[in-house]
Design a protein around this motif. Structure first.
Motif, mmCIF file in Angstrom:
data_model
loop_
_atom_site.group_PDB
_atom_site.id
_atom_site.type_symbol
_atom_site.label_atom_id
_atom_site.label_comp_id
_atom_site.label_asym_id
_atom_site.label_seq_id
_atom_site.Cartn_x
_atom_site.Cartn_y
_atom_site.Cartn_z
ATOM 1 N N LYS A 121 0.813 -1.215 0.000
ATOM 2 C CA LYS A 121 0.000 0.000 0.000
ATOM 3 C C LYS A 121 0.851 1.271 0.000
ATOM 4 C CE LYS A 121 -3.995 0.836 1.242
ATOM 5 N NZ LYS A 121 -5.123 1.391 0.490
ATOM 6 N N LEU A 126 2.182 3.431 -9.745
ATOM 7 C CA LEU A 126 1.079 3.679 -10.681
ATOM 8 C C LEU A 126 1.253 5.039 -11.351
ATOM 9 C CD1 LEU A 126 -1.916 2.277 -8.571
ATOM 10 C CD2 LEU A 126 -0.654 1.134 -10.395
ATOM 11 N N ALA A 129 -4.645 -11.206 -8.251
ATOM 12 C CA ALA A 129 -5.660 -10.144 -8.338
ATOM 13 C C ALA A 129 -5.002 -8.793 -8.616
ATOM 14 C CB ALA A 129 -6.451 -10.092 -7.029
ATOM 15 N N LEU A 130 -3.957 -8.474 -7.852
ATOM 16 C CA LEU A 130 -3.302 -7.169 -8.016
ATOM 17 C C LEU A 130 -2.662 -7.061 -9.404
ATOM 18 C CD1 LEU A 130 -2.512 -4.440 -6.751
ATOM 19 C CD2 LEU A 130 -0.464 -5.553 -5.823
ATOM 20 N N GLN A 182 -3.718 -8.080 -12.161
ATOM 21 C CA GLN A 182 -4.720 -7.662 -13.147
ATOM 22 C C GLN A 182 -5.155 -6.212 -12.930
ATOM 23 O OE1 GLN A 182 -7.759 -10.925 -13.843
ATOM 24 N NE2 GLN A 182 -6.460 -11.888 -12.291
ATOM 25 N N GLU A 183 -5.127 -5.769 -11.663
ATOM 26 C CA GLU A 183 -5.528 -4.384 -11.382
ATOM 27 C C GLU A 183 -4.541 -3.378 -11.961
ATOM 28 O OE1 GLU A 183 -6.161 -3.553 -7.225
ATOM 29 O OE2 GLU A 183 -7.523 -5.230 -6.958
ATOM 30 N N VAL A 184 -3.254 -3.720 -11.939
ATOM 31 C CA VAL A 184 -2.238 -2.698 -12.235
ATOM 32 C C VAL A 184 -1.488 -2.926 -13.548
ATOM 33 C CG1 VAL A 184 -1.929 -2.178 -9.775
ATOM 34 C CG2 VAL A 184 -0.461 -3.891 -10.845
ATOM 35 N N LYS A 203 -2.233 -2.435 -16.628
ATOM 36 C CA LYS A 203 -2.321 -1.315 -17.596
ATOM 37 C C LYS A 203 -1.357 -0.194 -17.248
ATOM 38 C CE LYS A 203 -6.969 -1.269 -19.504
ATOM 39 N NZ LYS A 203 -8.024 -1.768 -18.604
ATOM 40 N N ARG A 204 -0.967 -0.128 -15.991
ATOM 41 C CA ARG A 204 -0.090 0.955 -15.532
ATOM 42 C C ARG A 204 1.380 0.556 -15.527
ATOM 43 N NH1 ARG A 204 -1.833 6.142 -13.697
ATOM 44 N NH2 ARG A 204 -4.082 6.118 -13.820
#
Ligand code: NAP
Length: 242
Positions: free
Chosen positions: A121, A128, A166-167, A169-171, A173-174
Protein backbone atom coordinates in the motif's frame (compact mmCIF):
# COMPACT_ATOMS: atom_id res chain seq x y z
CA UNK A 1 18.08 7.05 -8.32
CA UNK A 2 16.33 3.72 -8.84
CA UNK A 3 15.44 2.14 -5.51
CA UNK A 4 14.43 -1.34 -4.44
CA UNK A 5 12.84 -2.26 -1.10
CA UNK A 6 13.35 -5.77 0.27
CA UNK A 7 11.40 -6.70 3.39
CA UNK A 8 13.20 -9.14 5.67
CA UNK A 9 16.46 -8.17 3.99
CA UNK A 10 18.68 -8.80 6.99
CA UNK A 11 19.07 -12.55 6.60
CA UNK A 12 18.62 -15.57 4.34
CA UNK A 13 16.83 -15.16 1.03
CA UNK A 14 16.21 -11.44 1.65
CA UNK A 15 19.92 -10.77 2.09
CA UNK A 16 20.82 -12.56 -1.17
CA UNK A 17 18.08 -10.58 -2.94
CA UNK A 18 19.44 -7.27 -1.56
CA UNK A 19 22.92 -8.08 -2.84
CA UNK A 20 21.64 -9.21 -6.24
CA UNK A 21 19.61 -6.01 -6.65
CA UNK A 22 22.65 -3.96 -5.63
CA UNK A 23 24.65 -5.75 -8.34
CA UNK A 24 21.96 -4.62 -10.77
CA UNK A 25 22.56 -1.02 -9.70
CA UNK A 26 19.67 -0.42 -7.33
CA UNK A 27 19.90 1.66 -4.17
CA UNK A 28 18.60 -0.97 -1.73
CA UNK A 29 16.31 -0.27 1.21
CA UNK A 30 16.96 -3.14 3.59
CA UNK A 31 14.03 -3.75 5.90
CA UNK A 32 14.37 -5.88 9.01
CA UNK A 33 12.43 -6.46 12.19
CA UNK A 34 14.99 -6.57 15.01
CA UNK A 35 18.34 -8.08 14.02
CA UNK A 36 20.33 -4.93 13.36
CA UNK A 37 23.71 -6.67 13.29
CA UNK A 38 22.52 -8.96 10.49
CA UNK A 39 20.98 -6.02 8.64
CA UNK A 40 24.33 -4.19 8.86
CA UNK A 41 26.05 -7.25 7.36
CA UNK A 42 23.61 -7.13 4.46
CA UNK A 43 24.35 -3.44 4.00
CA UNK A 44 28.06 -4.25 3.86
CA UNK A 45 27.32 -6.82 1.16
CA UNK A 46 25.33 -4.22 -0.75
CA UNK A 47 28.03 -1.55 -0.59
CA UNK A 48 30.71 -4.12 -1.52
CA UNK A 49 29.04 -4.34 -4.95
CA UNK A 50 29.72 -0.63 -5.47
CA UNK A 51 26.07 0.28 -5.01
CA UNK A 52 24.38 1.95 -2.05
CA UNK A 53 21.75 1.04 0.51
CA UNK A 54 20.19 1.96 3.82
CA UNK A 55 18.44 0.21 6.68
CA UNK A 56 14.73 0.62 7.33
CA UNK A 57 13.50 -1.03 10.52
CA UNK A 58 9.81 -1.83 10.83
CA UNK A 59 7.53 -4.74 11.57
CA UNK A 60 5.68 -5.48 8.32
CA UNK A 61 2.76 -6.81 10.36
CA UNK A 62 2.24 -3.52 12.17
CA UNK A 63 0.28 -1.26 9.83
CA UNK A 64 0.82 1.88 11.91
CA UNK A 65 4.58 1.33 12.08
CA UNK A 66 4.81 0.62 8.34
CA UNK A 67 2.85 3.81 7.66
CA UNK A 68 5.10 5.81 9.97
CA UNK A 69 8.52 4.48 8.87
CA UNK A 70 8.03 3.50 5.23
CA UNK A 71 5.31 6.09 4.55
CA UNK A 72 7.63 8.66 6.16
CA UNK A 73 10.53 7.58 3.94
CA UNK A 74 8.39 7.92 0.80
CA UNK A 75 7.18 11.35 1.95
CA UNK A 76 10.72 12.58 2.68
CA UNK A 77 12.30 11.24 -0.53
CA UNK A 78 10.17 12.74 -3.27
CA UNK A 79 13.15 12.69 -5.64
CA UNK A 80 13.56 8.92 -5.20
CA UNK A 81 11.27 6.19 -6.39
CA UNK A 82 10.83 2.62 -5.15
CA UNK A 83 10.64 0.82 -8.49
CA UNK A 84 11.09 -2.70 -7.10
CA UNK A 85 9.36 -4.14 -4.03
CA UNK A 86 10.21 -7.62 -2.80
CA UNK A 87 7.76 -8.73 -0.10
CA UNK A 88 10.02 -11.31 1.47
CA UNK A 89 9.62 -11.01 5.27
CA UNK A 90 8.10 -14.13 6.73
CA UNK A 91 8.11 -16.46 9.71
CA UNK A 92 6.87 -19.92 10.43
CA UNK A 93 5.37 -21.25 13.66
CA UNK A 94 4.57 -24.85 12.82
CA UNK A 95 2.11 -26.96 14.71
CA UNK A 96 -0.56 -29.47 13.86
CA UNK A 97 -3.90 -27.65 13.67
CA UNK A 98 -5.14 -29.66 16.65
CA UNK A 99 -2.54 -27.99 18.88
CA UNK A 100 -2.22 -24.65 17.12
CA UNK A 101 -3.10 -21.66 19.29
CA UNK A 102 -4.49 -18.27 18.25
CA UNK A 103 -1.11 -16.58 18.55
CA UNK A 104 0.59 -19.04 16.20
CA UNK A 105 -2.18 -18.62 13.64
CA UNK A 106 -2.35 -14.82 13.91
CA UNK A 107 1.42 -14.18 13.93
CA UNK A 108 2.07 -16.10 10.73
CA UNK A 109 -0.95 -14.78 8.85
CA UNK A 110 -0.27 -11.24 10.04
CA UNK A 111 3.35 -11.10 8.95
CA UNK A 112 3.00 -12.80 5.56
CA UNK A 113 -0.45 -11.75 4.40
CA UNK A 114 -1.14 -8.47 6.20
CA UNK A 115 2.54 -7.60 5.78
CA UNK A 116 2.12 -7.85 2.01
CA UNK A 117 -0.88 -5.48 2.22
CA UNK A 118 0.68 -2.99 4.64
CA UNK A 119 3.92 -2.60 2.70
CA UNK A 120 2.54 -2.71 -0.84
CA UNK A 121 0.00 0.00 0.00
CA UNK A 122 2.83 2.42 0.79
CA UNK A 123 4.69 2.05 -2.51
CA UNK A 124 1.99 1.21 -5.05
CA UNK A 125 0.74 4.73 -5.58
CA UNK A 126 4.07 6.02 -6.90
CA UNK A 127 4.48 2.97 -9.14
CA UNK A 128 1.08 3.68 -10.68
CA UNK A 129 1.87 7.37 -11.12
CA UNK A 130 5.23 6.58 -12.77
CA UNK A 131 3.68 3.73 -14.77
CA UNK A 132 6.60 1.54 -13.77
CA UNK A 133 7.06 -1.03 -11.06
CA UNK A 134 7.91 -4.56 -10.18
CA UNK A 135 6.41 -6.33 -7.16
CA UNK A 136 7.70 -9.77 -6.24
CA UNK A 137 6.13 -11.74 -3.40
CA UNK A 138 8.03 -14.53 -1.67
CA UNK A 139 5.51 -17.31 -1.13
CA UNK A 140 6.18 -21.02 -0.69
CA UNK A 141 5.58 -24.51 -1.95
CA UNK A 142 3.51 -24.76 1.24
CA UNK A 143 1.05 -22.20 -0.15
CA UNK A 144 0.56 -24.18 -3.35
CA UNK A 145 0.55 -27.74 -2.12
CA UNK A 146 -0.30 -27.33 1.56
CA UNK A 147 2.00 -28.95 4.10
CA UNK A 148 0.88 -30.73 7.26
CA UNK A 149 1.89 -28.83 10.39
CA UNK A 150 1.64 -25.55 8.50
CA UNK A 151 -2.06 -24.68 8.16
CA UNK A 152 -1.21 -21.12 9.27
CA UNK A 153 1.76 -20.77 6.91
CA UNK A 154 0.05 -22.53 3.98
CA UNK A 155 -3.01 -20.28 4.40
CA UNK A 156 -0.92 -17.12 4.61
CA UNK A 157 1.16 -17.98 1.53
CA UNK A 158 -1.89 -19.14 -0.46
CA UNK A 159 -3.49 -15.80 0.45
CA UNK A 160 -0.52 -13.93 -0.95
CA UNK A 161 -0.70 -16.02 -4.14
CA UNK A 162 -4.35 -14.98 -4.59
CA UNK A 163 -3.49 -11.35 -3.92
CA UNK A 164 -0.61 -11.55 -6.43
CA UNK A 165 -2.96 -12.71 -9.18
CA UNK A 166 -5.66 -10.14 -8.34
CA UNK A 167 -3.30 -7.17 -8.02
CA UNK A 168 -1.48 -8.16 -11.23
CA UNK A 169 -4.72 -7.66 -13.15
CA UNK A 170 -5.53 -4.38 -11.38
CA UNK A 171 -2.24 -2.70 -12.24
CA UNK A 172 -1.13 -4.29 -15.52
CA UNK A 173 -2.32 -1.32 -17.60
CA UNK A 174 -0.09 0.96 -15.53
CA UNK A 175 3.12 -0.89 -16.34
CA UNK A 176 3.40 -2.60 -12.96
CA UNK A 177 3.98 -6.36 -12.82
CA UNK A 178 3.20 -8.51 -9.79
CA UNK A 179 4.64 -12.01 -9.52
CA UNK A 180 5.41 -14.55 -6.83
CA UNK A 181 8.26 -16.95 -6.18
CA UNK A 182 7.54 -20.22 -4.40
CA UNK A 183 10.71 -21.75 -2.96
CA UNK A 184 10.90 -25.31 -1.68
CA UNK A 185 13.65 -26.04 0.87
CA UNK A 186 16.24 -23.26 0.93
CA UNK A 187 19.23 -23.24 3.29
CA UNK A 188 18.58 -20.36 5.72
CA UNK A 189 17.93 -19.78 9.42
CA UNK A 190 14.29 -20.70 8.76
CA UNK A 191 15.22 -24.24 7.79
CA UNK A 192 18.24 -24.60 10.10
CA UNK A 193 16.56 -26.93 12.55
CA UNK A 194 15.08 -29.23 9.91
CA UNK A 195 16.64 -32.60 9.18
CA UNK A 196 18.35 -31.58 5.95
CA UNK A 197 19.68 -35.01 5.07
CA UNK A 198 16.29 -36.67 5.39
CA UNK A 199 14.35 -33.91 3.60
CA UNK A 200 16.91 -33.47 0.81
CA UNK A 201 16.46 -37.14 -0.02
CA UNK A 202 12.86 -36.31 -1.04
CA UNK A 203 14.04 -33.61 -3.46
CA UNK A 204 14.78 -34.86 -7.01
CA UNK A 205 17.93 -32.69 -7.03
CA UNK A 206 18.87 -34.28 -3.72
CA UNK A 207 19.77 -31.04 -1.97
CA UNK A 208 18.37 -27.83 -0.47
CA UNK A 209 18.52 -24.71 -2.63
CA UNK A 210 20.60 -21.63 -1.85
CA UNK A 211 19.34 -18.08 -1.23
CA UNK A 212 21.35 -16.99 -4.28
CA UNK A 213 19.35 -19.38 -6.47
CA UNK A 214 16.17 -17.61 -5.35
CA UNK A 215 17.72 -14.18 -5.82
CA UNK A 216 18.47 -15.09 -9.44
CA UNK A 217 14.75 -15.43 -10.09
CA UNK A 218 14.10 -12.02 -8.55
CA UNK A 219 16.69 -10.59 -10.95
CA UNK A 220 14.78 -12.17 -13.83
CA UNK A 221 11.42 -10.75 -12.70
CA UNK A 222 12.85 -7.22 -12.44
CA UNK A 223 14.55 -7.45 -15.85
CA UNK A 224 13.14 -6.08 -19.09
CA UNK A 225 13.03 -9.65 -20.37
CA UNK A 226 10.21 -10.36 -17.89
CA UNK A 227 8.18 -7.30 -18.92
CA UNK A 228 5.20 -9.30 -20.23
CA UNK A 229 5.04 -11.73 -17.29
CA UNK A 230 2.58 -10.90 -14.53
CA UNK A 231 0.37 -12.78 -12.07
CA UNK A 232 2.71 -15.79 -12.21
CA UNK A 233 4.09 -18.05 -9.49
CA UNK A 234 7.56 -19.43 -10.18
CA UNK A 235 8.53 -22.63 -8.35
CA UNK A 236 12.13 -22.98 -7.18
CA UNK A 237 12.25 -26.34 -5.48
CA UNK A 238 14.70 -28.70 -7.19
CA UNK A 239 11.81 -30.63 -8.74
CA UNK A 240 10.07 -31.39 -5.43
CA UNK A 241 6.67 -30.35 -6.75
CA UNK A 242 5.63 -29.15 -10.19
P1 NAP B 1 14.89 -16.20 7.60
O1 NAP B 1 16.28 -16.63 7.27
O2 NAP B 1 14.23 -16.70 8.82
O3 NAP B 1 14.85 -14.59 7.60
C1 NAP B 1 13.63 -13.95 7.86
C2 NAP B 1 13.77 -12.49 7.54
O4 NAP B 1 12.48 -11.87 7.71
C3 NAP B 1 14.72 -11.76 8.46
O5 NAP B 1 15.35 -10.76 7.71
C4 NAP B 1 13.79 -11.15 9.51
O6 NAP B 1 14.29 -9.96 10.11
C5 NAP B 1 12.60 -10.80 8.63
N1 NAP B 1 11.36 -10.66 9.37
C6 NAP B 1 10.71 -11.60 10.11
N2 NAP B 1 9.59 -11.06 10.62
C7 NAP B 1 9.53 -9.78 10.20
C8 NAP B 1 8.63 -8.72 10.41
N3 NAP B 1 7.54 -8.86 11.16
N4 NAP B 1 8.88 -7.51 9.84
C9 NAP B 1 10.00 -7.34 9.08
N5 NAP B 1 10.89 -8.31 8.84
C10 NAP B 1 10.66 -9.52 9.41
O7 NAP B 1 13.88 -16.56 6.40
P2 NAP B 1 14.16 -17.03 4.89
O8 NAP B 1 14.30 -18.50 4.89
O9 NAP B 1 15.19 -16.19 4.26
O10 NAP B 1 12.72 -16.73 4.27
C11 NAP B 1 12.46 -15.56 3.50
C12 NAP B 1 11.08 -15.71 2.87
O11 NAP B 1 11.07 -16.88 2.04
C13 NAP B 1 9.95 -15.91 3.88
O12 NAP B 1 8.80 -15.24 3.43
C14 NAP B 1 9.73 -17.41 3.87
O13 NAP B 1 8.42 -17.74 4.25
C15 NAP B 1 10.00 -17.72 2.42
N6 NAP B 1 10.37 -19.12 2.18
C16 NAP B 1 11.50 -19.66 2.72
C17 NAP B 1 11.81 -20.98 2.46
C18 NAP B 1 13.05 -21.64 3.01
O14 NAP B 1 13.19 -22.85 2.81
N7 NAP B 1 13.95 -20.94 3.66
C19 NAP B 1 10.96 -21.77 1.68
C20 NAP B 1 9.82 -21.19 1.14
C21 NAP B 1 9.54 -19.85 1.40
P3 NAP B 1 15.24 -10.01 11.46
O15 NAP B 1 16.59 -10.47 10.97
O16 NAP B 1 15.24 -8.61 11.95
O17 NAP B 1 14.61 -10.99 12.38
Amino acid sequence: MKCALVTGGSRGIGRAVCIKLAELGYHVLINYKGNEAAAQETLEGVTATGSTGELLQFNVGDAAEVQQVLGGWVENHKDQFIEVLVNNAGIREDSLMFWMNDTQWNNVVNISLNGFFNVTKQVLNNMLLKRNGRIINMVSLSGLKGLPGQTNYSAAKAGVIGATKALAQEVAKRGVTVNAIAPGYIKTDMTAELNEKELAAQVPMNRFGTPEEVAGAVAFFVSRAAGYITGEVLNINGGLHT
